[in-house]
Design an enzyme around this catalytic site. Sequence first.
Site, PDB file in Angstrom:
ATOM      1  N   ARG A 125     -27.517  31.994 -39.218  1.00 57.39           N
ATOM      2  CA  ARG A 125     -26.074  31.996 -39.305  1.00 57.39           C
ATOM      3  C   ARG A 125     -25.585  33.529 -39.119  1.00 57.39           C
ATOM      4  O   ARG A 125     -24.641  33.911 -38.330  1.00 57.39           O
ATOM      5  CB  ARG A 125     -25.526  31.647 -40.715  1.00 57.39           C
ATOM      6  CG  ARG A 125     -25.408  30.031 -40.850  1.00 57.39           C
ATOM      7  CD  ARG A 125     -24.933  29.669 -42.134  1.00 57.39           C
ATOM      8  NE  ARG A 125     -25.841  30.333 -43.086  1.00 57.39           N
ATOM      9  CZ  ARG A 125     -25.487  30.753 -44.308  1.00 57.39           C
ATOM     10  NH1 ARG A 125     -24.243  30.612 -44.681  1.00 57.39           N
ATOM     11  NH2 ARG A 125     -26.548  31.023 -45.001  1.00 57.39           N
ATOM     12  N   ASN A 148     -24.675  26.249 -43.037  1.00 53.32           N
ATOM     13  CA  ASN A 148     -25.602  25.387 -43.287  1.00 53.32           C
ATOM     14  C   ASN A 148     -25.287  24.150 -43.707  1.00 53.32           C
ATOM     15  O   ASN A 148     -24.151  24.079 -44.592  1.00 53.32           O
ATOM     16  CB  ASN A 148     -26.588  25.998 -44.361  1.00 53.32           C
ATOM     17  CG  ASN A 148     -27.450  27.181 -43.908  1.00 53.32           C
ATOM     18  OD1 ASN A 148     -27.673  27.489 -42.896  1.00 53.32           O
ATOM     19  ND2 ASN A 148     -27.728  28.175 -44.766  1.00 53.32           N
TER      20      ASN A 148
END
Length: 88
Positions: A18, A36
């Site tokens: 990320r 996530n």
Amino acid sequence: MIRRRVIVHGLVQGVGYRFSCQMQAENLGVRGWARNRPDGTVEAVFEGDATAVEQMVTWTRRGPRHADVTRVDVAEERPEGLAGFDTY
């Protein structure tokens, strides 16, 4: 402006995916977010110039150095006019 939603499968959590995605998006001027998911995948939305968004989609297929991407599902969506890039 276009928008794409991706679901990235494989070893993509716990490897800086990320954060790297955010850095890449900011470098390309792409807006959106990445998070996530409980099933171990990463979901992301990209909005912006068509070329830059497609570059982001291509980037998701490899990700950062320690990621092992096995599949990326891509969906076209209507742009919402997001500002910035966030991670959750």
